[in-house]
Each structure stands twice: as C-alpha cells, then as structure tokens.
Design a protein around this motif. Structure first.
Motif, PDB file in Angstrom:
ATOM      1  N   LEU A 101     -26.931  30.973  71.542  1.00  0.00           N
ATOM      2  CA  LEU A 101     -26.361  31.695  72.682  1.00  0.00           C
ATOM      3  C   LEU A 101     -24.841  31.606  72.728  1.00  0.00           C
ATOM      4  CD1 LEU A 101     -28.886  31.059  75.585  1.00  0.00           C
ATOM      5  CD2 LEU A 101     -28.629  33.054  74.131  1.00  0.00           C
ATOM      6  N   ASN A 102     -24.284  30.479  72.292  1.00  0.00           N
ATOM      7  CA  ASN A 102     -22.823  30.389  72.255  1.00  0.00           C
ATOM      8  C   ASN A 102     -22.241  31.399  71.268  1.00  0.00           C
ATOM      9  OD1 ASN A 102     -21.518  28.226  73.997  1.00  0.00           O
ATOM     10  ND2 ASN A 102     -23.228  27.081  73.142  1.00  0.00           N
ATOM     11  N   MET A 103     -22.885  31.551  70.117  1.00  0.00           N
ATOM     12  CA  MET A 103     -22.427  32.558  69.152  1.00  0.00           C
ATOM     13  C   MET A 103     -22.687  33.967  69.683  1.00  0.00           C
ATOM     14  SD  MET A 103     -23.351  31.037  65.369  1.00  0.00           S
ATOM     15  CE  MET A 103     -25.128  31.018  65.643  1.00  0.00           C
ATOM     16  N   TYR A 104     -23.838  34.133  70.331  1.00  0.00           N
ATOM     17  CA  TYR A 104     -24.229  35.460  70.807  1.00  0.00           C
ATOM     18  C   TYR A 104     -23.270  35.978  71.884  1.00  0.00           C
ATOM     19  CZ  TYR A 104     -27.293  39.151  72.573  1.00  0.00           C
ATOM     20  OH  TYR A 104     -27.802  40.357  72.966  1.00  0.00           O
ATOM     21  N   PHE A 105     -22.999  35.147  72.891  1.00  0.00           N
ATOM     22  CA  PHE A 105     -22.131  35.594  73.973  1.00  0.00           C
ATOM     23  C   PHE A 105     -20.675  35.654  73.555  1.00  0.00           C
ATOM     24  CE2 PHE A 105     -25.780  34.301  76.618  1.00  0.00           C
ATOM     25  CZ  PHE A 105     -25.940  35.470  77.323  1.00  0.00           C
ATOM     26  N   ALA A 106     -20.297  34.846  72.580  1.00  0.00           N
ATOM     27  CA  ALA A 106     -18.949  34.981  72.036  1.00  0.00           C
ATOM     28  C   ALA A 106     -18.796  36.319  71.331  1.00  0.00           C
ATOM     29  CB  ALA A 106     -18.662  33.839  71.071  1.00  0.00           C
ATOM     30  N   SER A 107     -19.841  36.753  70.619  1.00  0.00           N
ATOM     31  CA  SER A 107     -19.790  38.064  69.963  1.00  0.00           C
ATOM     32  C   SER A 107     -19.748  39.193  70.985  1.00  0.00           C
ATOM     33  CB  SER A 107     -21.013  38.235  69.051  1.00  0.00           C
ATOM     34  OG  SER A 107     -22.212  38.311  69.812  1.00  0.00           O
ATOM     35  N   LEU A 108     -20.381  38.979  72.140  1.00  0.00           N
ATOM     36  CA  LEU A 108     -20.329  39.985  73.205  1.00  0.00           C
ATOM     37  C   LEU A 108     -18.915  40.149  73.737  1.00  0.00           C
ATOM     38  CD1 LEU A 108     -22.106  41.858  74.980  1.00  0.00           C
ATOM     39  CD2 LEU A 108     -22.323  39.962  76.583  1.00  0.00           C
ATOM     40  N   LYS A 109     -18.165  39.057  73.744  1.00  0.00           N
ATOM     41  CA  LYS A 109     -16.769  39.109  74.198  1.00  0.00           C
ATOM     42  C   LYS A 109     -15.894  39.851  73.201  1.00  0.00           C
ATOM     43  CE  LYS A 109     -12.990  36.097  75.705  1.00  0.00           C
ATOM     44  NZ  LYS A 109     -12.554  34.700  75.938  1.00  0.00           N
ATOM     45  N   TYR A 110     -16.204  39.710  71.906  1.00  0.00           N
ATOM     46  CA  TYR A 110     -15.382  40.325  70.867  1.00  0.00           C
ATOM     47  C   TYR A 110     -15.780  41.772  70.572  1.00  0.00           C
ATOM     48  CZ  TYR A 110     -13.666  35.634  69.822  1.00  0.00           C
ATOM     49  OH  TYR A 110     -13.088  34.397  69.908  1.00  0.00           O
ATOM     50  N   THR A 111     -17.004  42.165  70.924  1.00  0.00           N
ATOM     51  CA  THR A 111     -17.464  43.520  70.601  1.00  0.00           C
ATOM     52  C   THR A 111     -17.857  44.247  71.890  1.00  0.00           C
ATOM     53  OG1 THR A 111     -19.687  42.655  70.154  1.00  0.00           O
ATOM     54  CG2 THR A 111     -18.202  42.855  68.281  1.00  0.00           C
ATOM     55  N   TRP A 158     -13.628  42.858  66.013  1.00  0.00           N
ATOM     56  CA  TRP A 158     -14.998  43.282  65.750  1.00  0.00           C
ATOM     57  C   TRP A 158     -15.576  42.563  64.535  1.00  0.00           C
ATOM     58  CZ3 TRP A 158     -18.291  46.990  68.056  1.00  0.00           C
ATOM     59  CH2 TRP A 158     -17.783  47.541  69.237  1.00  0.00           C
ATOM     60  N   THR A 159     -14.741  42.211  63.575  1.00  0.00           N
ATOM     61  CA  THR A 159     -15.229  41.480  62.395  1.00  0.00           C
ATOM     62  C   THR A 159     -15.763  40.114  62.787  1.00  0.00           C
ATOM     63  OG1 THR A 159     -13.602  42.612  61.007  1.00  0.00           O
ATOM     64  CG2 THR A 159     -14.598  40.597  60.130  1.00  0.00           C
ATOM     65  N   LYS A 160     -14.995  39.379  63.578  1.00  0.00           N
ATOM     66  CA  LYS A 160     -15.440  38.062  64.044  1.00  0.00           C
ATOM     67  C   LYS A 160     -16.701  38.197  64.895  1.00  0.00           C
ATOM     68  CE  LYS A 160     -12.270  35.252  65.490  1.00  0.00           C
ATOM     69  NZ  LYS A 160     -11.243  34.605  66.369  1.00  0.00           N
ATOM     70  N   GLY A 161     -16.722  39.192  65.755  1.00  0.00           N
ATOM     71  CA  GLY A 161     -17.900  39.389  66.599  1.00  0.00           C
ATOM     72  C   GLY A 161     -19.136  39.744  65.792  1.00  0.00           C
ATOM     73  N   SER A 162     -18.980  40.541  64.729  1.00  0.00           N
ATOM     74  CA  SER A 162     -20.123  40.923  63.891  1.00  0.00           C
ATOM     75  C   SER A 162     -20.702  39.711  63.171  1.00  0.00           C
ATOM     76  CB  SER A 162     -19.693  41.987  62.874  1.00  0.00           C
ATOM     77  OG  SER A 162     -19.210  43.138  63.530  1.00  0.00           O
ATOM     78  N   ILE A 163     -19.832  38.854  62.654  1.00  0.00           N
ATOM     79  CA  ILE A 163     -20.291  37.650  61.958  1.00  0.00           C
ATOM     80  C   ILE A 163     -21.052  36.739  62.919  1.00  0.00           C
ATOM     81  CG2 ILE A 163     -19.531  35.547  60.781  1.00  0.00           C
ATOM     82  CD1 ILE A 163     -17.184  37.173  59.658  1.00  0.00           C
ATOM     83  N   LEU A 164     -20.529  36.589  64.119  1.00  0.00           N
ATOM     84  CA  LEU A 164     -21.174  35.718  65.103  1.00  0.00           C
ATOM     85  C   LEU A 164     -22.551  36.240  65.522  1.00  0.00           C
ATOM     86  CD1 LEU A 164     -18.134  34.819  67.389  1.00  0.00           C
ATOM     87  CD2 LEU A 164     -19.416  33.245  65.925  1.00  0.00           C
ATOM     88  N   VAL A 165     -22.676  37.544  65.742  1.00  0.00           N
ATOM     89  CA  VAL A 165     -23.952  38.073  66.202  1.00  0.00           C
ATOM     90  C   VAL A 165     -24.996  38.040  65.088  1.00  0.00           C
ATOM     91  CG1 VAL A 165     -23.489  40.517  65.664  1.00  0.00           C
ATOM     92  CG2 VAL A 165     -25.037  39.933  67.538  1.00  0.00           C
ATOM     93  N   ILE A 166     -24.593  38.239  63.831  1.00  0.00           N
ATOM     94  CA  ILE A 166     -25.534  38.155  62.715  1.00  0.00           C
ATOM     95  C   ILE A 166     -26.033  36.721  62.551  1.00  0.00           C
ATOM     96  CG2 ILE A 166     -25.742  38.338  60.198  1.00  0.00           C
ATOM     97  CD1 ILE A 166     -23.828  40.733  60.363  1.00  0.00           C
ATOM     98  N   ALA A 167     -25.116  35.753  62.646  1.00  0.00           N
ATOM     99  CA  ALA A 167     -25.515  34.345  62.546  1.00  0.00           C
ATOM    100  C   ALA A 167     -26.448  33.961  63.685  1.00  0.00           C
ATOM    101  CB  ALA A 167     -24.276  33.458  62.552  1.00  0.00           C
TER     102      ALA A 167
END
Length: 375
Positions: A95-105, A184-193
């Motif tokens: 969830l930490n990676m998921y919501f961080a990706s939501l902030k970036y994308t 968006w690159t950082k957010g994409s990596i986080l959501v895939i992980a």
C-alpha cells in the motif's frame, strides 16, 4: 419437520461471494477519489496508510475478540511470523508503494495497472497448484482464456485512448483537482511492484486461512501489525512532525472511511471469500473498480471518457465472466466427485446400517408370524 428453503435464498447463498466482492469494489472505487483529494490537499500517503490501518484494527478488534473467542486457534510463533509477512506484503509494503504511485500518476492510471493482479495471482496459484487448470475440458479453457482476455482489456485501457466523449455537463466542477501529477516513470515502477507483492499477498491469505481460519481475528492482526510496520517505515523516511498532523476536513474523513470500510470490512470480506472460493476468485473482481472509477470520474469530476477505456472495460468484464464460469463448473465437478465417496463411506459405517438391519429383523418376524398363522 424439515425447513423449506426458498429459491431466492438458494440464489442468494450461491451468489453471496459474488455480491460481497462487487460491494468491496464499490468501496475501493470511492476510496480512489477520496485519497486522491487528500493527497492533493497535502496528506502524506505513508502517514495515511499508517492511520488507516490503525483505524481498521481498532474497528475490527471488538468483533474479533467477542465473536471468535472460542473459534480462534492458538497463535504460535511460526503462525505469528506468517501473519507478519502477510501484513508486510499486503499493508506496509504494497500500500505504501501503491499510494505513492497514486501521488505521482493518477487514479485512472493506477487502477488500470492494478488490473494485472488477477492474471499474476492466477499464474502464481497455478504454479503452486492452488488452482486447478485442465486445458482438456471447457472449464480449464474458460479460466485460461478469461484471464488472457482480462489482461487484453487492461492493455487496451492503458495503451489506447481513442476518441473522447464530451464531458458530462452536470458534473460537480468544484471537486475537480488542478493538481499536476509528476514523475510518471517513478509512479509506474511503484505501481507495478505493488501489483506483484499484492498478488503474493492474496496467495498467502489462502495458505494462512487453512491454519488460522478466524477471519475477523486475522483481519485485526493484519491491520495492527501492518500499521506498526508502516509507522516504522514512515518515521524513517519522514522526519517532519507536521506530516503526522491531520485536519478536520478531507484528511480526517478519508482516514475514517479507508480504515472502517477498506481496511476493516473489505479485508474481512476478501478473507471470507478467499476461504470460500480461493484467491483467484477474489482478485478477478478488481477490474470492476477501474470501470467504476472511470464512470464516477465522468459524472462527478467531469473528466473526459475515452472510447478505449469503454472497450477495455467491456473486454475485462467478458474475461471476468469466463473465469467465474470456469470456477463455478470446477466447484460443481469436484462436488460430484466427492459425493460417491461420501456415500460409500456411510455404507461402510455400521452405525449407518442400524436402521436397515432393524427393518430386516422386523420384516423377518412378520414373515414368521404369517407362516404360523397360515399353518
């Protein structure tokens, strides 16, 4: 006197897991907009995850303590470590990676990528032999084909936009955010992980529930341990005390909603459905949240709805139906295989034959009495 079950009750019992998972996806769809607004307002996503699961643990604890007091298994050290890993995968890490990706994308992008979770979960479950896959019969073909079709729908939604439908004129324009998402690159990596760890989390739930079948207690443990893990992680990366302060507006109510509905009730629903139908069944409903987010964004936020998203959503729903059809036929097939075994075991049980022996004895006495009468 035998109780007569109405046809409507039979239908409800059969489709109860389906209905619960649809309600869970509605809860998740609303969560995306609430959290997006909070993050735009300045809420730290890692602090949000911590507070959210503290709230979830507090809400579920009384139910777990009183309702499962006698049914709760003994918690050994090995089982506690297993729950610790589940909490790490499903809460503090994912969830930490998921919501961080939501902030970036954006919420639409994140929910679209999250639809790969059913395919990943299905693949892992087949490898671990937790999911039956026989491509020689229609059941296995339907599950495999449905998974691939759902994945094709995800790719369609993320890679093809198509013509845009005009924004809904009656949308609440004041809710629309002017926040510009970056990296968006950082957010994409986080959501895939996060999707990978999330899939493993669902698989581990199915394994742990066999050892610890108390769903309310397991929900409470996941929330409490996950909140502690997330708090440690947040303290390491966030040194400002001001980040932990919440205001009585969007931040407060988003934490209440996420904790009670998503971390409490929804996790319990998922655990219950996982025990009944398996982890693949639970994850196959996640694409519904994407369609709901797109629809709500169109009518409430006034966002443009692209043809590609509509086509992708339809493809995903077709794939979902095929998988559910295959799993339903699998369940009926396994029940039909177990039925003869149960009957044969009963026939071998002497206690089950007492009635028939007594009937034969009475019949024999009647025949002897009749012979004496005739003589």
């Amino acid at each position: 006197m035998a109780l007569v079950v109405s046809p409507y009750m039979k239908i409800y019992r059969r489709f109860k897991p389906h209905l619960l998972m649809v309600l869970a996806q509605i809860g998740y769809a609303c969560l995306y907009f609430i959290t997006d607004a909070s993050f735009n307002h300045g809420m730290n996503p890692h602090v949000f995850v911590t507070y959210r699961h503290i709230m979830g643990g507090l809400v579920m604890f009384p139910f777990a303590y009183f309702l499962e007091r006698k049914a709760r298994p003994k918690l050994t050290l090995a089982l506690f470590m297993e729950i610790f890993v589940i909490s790490l995968l499903g809460v503090s890490l994912t969830l930490n990676m998921y919501f961080a990706s939501l902030k970036y994308t954006s919420s639409s992008f994140v929910t679209s990528i999250a639809n790969t979770i059913p395919s990943l979960t299905f693949l892992i479950a087949v490898i671990l032999r937790m999911e039956a896959l026989d491509v020689r019969n229609p059941r296995g073909i339907a599950k495999l084909l449905g998974t691939l079709i759902s994945l094709a729908g995800v790719i369609t939604m993320t890679s093809y936009k198509g013509p845009a439908i005009q924004s809904f004129s009656g949308a609440s324009q004041h809710i629309r955010s002017n926040f510009v998402h970056k990296s968006w690159t950082k957010g994409s990596i986080l959501v895939i992980a996060s999707c990978i760890t999330w899939s493993i989390w669902y698989i581990m739930q199915g394994i742990t529930l066999k050892k610890y079948p108390a769903q309310l207690s397991l929900t409470t443990w996941i929330n409490c341990i996950g909140a502690a893990q997330s708090a440690v992680f947040t303290v390491i990366i966030q040194h400002k005390r001001a980040a932990w302060r919440i205001t009585y507006n969007n931040d407060f109510w988003s934490i209440i909603y996420a904790g009670v509905v998503c971390s409490g009730i929804t996790i319990f629903i998922q655990l219950w459905c996982t025990k009944q139908k398996g982890p693949v069944f639970v994850t196959m409903f996640s694409p519904l949240a994407t369609a709901l987010v797109a629809i709500l964004a169109y009518f409430i936020l006034g966002e443009k709805l692209h043809i590609g998203r509509i086509v992708g959503a339809v493809i995903i729903i077709i794939g979902l139906y095929l998988v559910l059809w295959g799993k339903d036929r699998d369940q009926n097939h396994f029940k039909s295989q177990e039925q003869p075994t149960v009957i044969s075991d009963n026939q071998k049980d002497p206690k089950m034959q007492v009635g028939s022996s007594a009937e034969r004895q009475v019949l024999q006495m009647d025949l002897e009495e009749k012979d004496k009468t005739d003589g």
